[in-house]
Design an enzyme around this catalytic site. Structure first.
Site, PDB file in Angstrom:
ATOM      1  N   GLU A 159      42.725  38.299  35.459  1.00 29.89           N
ATOM      2  CA  GLU A 159      42.855  36.944  35.981  1.00 29.89           C
ATOM      3  C   GLU A 159      42.556  36.946  37.483  1.00 29.89           C
ATOM      4  OE1 GLU A 159      45.523  33.616  34.319  1.00 29.89           O
ATOM      5  OE2 GLU A 159      46.678  34.662  35.835  1.00 29.89           O
ATOM      6  N   HIS A 184      52.081  38.354  37.235  1.00 30.01           N
ATOM      7  CA  HIS A 184      51.162  37.247  37.517  1.00 30.01           C
ATOM      8  C   HIS A 184      50.919  37.171  39.026  1.00 30.01           C
ATOM      9  CE1 HIS A 184      49.433  33.270  37.816  1.00 30.01           C
ATOM     10  NE2 HIS A 184      49.176  33.342  36.515  1.00 30.01           N
TER      11      HIS A 184
HETATM   12  P1  PGA Z   1      44.617  28.111  35.097  1.00 30.08           P
HETATM   13  O1  PGA Z   1      45.821  29.147  35.232  1.00 30.08           O
HETATM   14  O2  PGA Z   1      44.174  28.101  33.674  1.00 30.08           O
HETATM   15  O3  PGA Z   1      45.207  26.798  35.544  1.00 30.08           O
HETATM   16  O4  PGA Z   1      43.540  28.587  36.001  1.00 30.08           O
HETATM   17  C1  PGA Z   1      45.795  30.384  34.602  1.00 30.08           C
HETATM   18  C2  PGA Z   1      46.960  31.226  35.049  1.00 30.08           C
HETATM   19  O5  PGA Z   1      47.195  31.313  36.263  1.00 30.08           O
HETATM   20  O6  PGA Z   1      47.648  31.829  34.214  1.00 30.08           O
END
Ligand code: PGA
Length: 253
Positions: A165, A95
């Protein structure tokens, strides 16, 4: 199309096991009401066992794991067999918040992704760039995927999920700007191409691709229907039961 997945990423929330249980019960209820959606909850280590005890429709995920297994002199680390022993079936790997705050490198993420997949668990490999650039997926994303996937076997990739992401889209990034369905679709195609280069077409088609970044009940459907994502990773909205349920409802509707 395979079953749509929604992964709740609680990050370092909430502050007590009592609150974690209250939230988990609500997520479990919502998941039971929407059985066509594959729900999992990635909760902080101290809450895994307690949350696992109240969840059955919702599967248990961890937010990280160490690559050495099953036990050893690694103070502060948590192994995959320890996680499996409390019912964890998938693990978030790489992440951006761990890359940023804990200094996780591509090499560490490679080891973690391999360890998770070798154990037969599902790896949610997060990739994404920091700044919103042009319409192309930056080289950085290609490098992240190539490094993590090097040497993975056909068997291993059956449990691999690549989560696109972009950091600029994460709700806690100042000035966060969710990716449009069009951005997400282009990212999907680019990631598919990278995976095809590494694993060939047949291999790449087995790998699921998710989107994460400020997902809400209002915008989740286009990520699945138009951007052709196989699932979403949800941070902020997974901490508010009504918001999380709205995501499931929108997807079932
Ligand atoms: P968010 O986070 O939905 O608050 O943008 C997603 C993540 O970082 O996994």
């Amino acid at each position: 199309m395979s079953q749509v997945s929604v992964v709740a990423n609680w990050k370092m929330n909430p502050s007590s096991v009592k609150e974690a249980l209250t939230l988990a019960k609500k997520i479990e209820q919502a998941s039971a009401l929407h059985p066509t959606i594959q729900v999992s909850v990635a909760v902080p280590f101290p809450f895994l066992a307690a949350v696992g005890a109240v969840c059955s429709h919702a599967k248990l995920s961890a937010q990280d794991a160490f690559w050495e297994d099953p036990v050893g002199a690694y103070t502060g680390e948590v192994s995959l067999s320890q996680l499996q022993s409390v019912g964890v079936s998938s693990v978030i790997v790489g992440h951006s918040e761990r890359r940023m705050h804990l200094g996780e490198t591509d090499e560490m993420i490679h080891k973690k992704a391999h360890a998770v997949l070798e154990r037969g668990m599902r790896a949610l490999l997060c990739v994404g760039e920091r700044e919103r650039a042009g319409s192309d997926i930056p080289q950085m994303v290609e490098d992240q995927i190539t490094s993590a996937c090097a040497g993975m076997t056909k068997k291993m990739i059956q449990n691999l999920v690549v989560v696109y992401e972009p950091i600029w889209a994460i709700s806690t990034t100042p000035g966060a700007d969710p990716a449009s369905a069009d951005d997400a679709f282009r990212a999907r195609l680019a990631i598919q191409k990278i995976l095809t280069r590494i694993f060939g077409r047949a291999g790449a088609e087995k790998i699921r691709i998710f989107y994460g970044g400020s997902v809400t009940g209002d915008d989740v459907v286009p990520y699945i229907n138009d951007a052709k994502m196989d699932g979403v990773l949800v941070g902020g909205a997974s901490l508010v039961p009504q918001k999380f349920e709205k995501i499931l409802k929108s997807l079932s509707g």
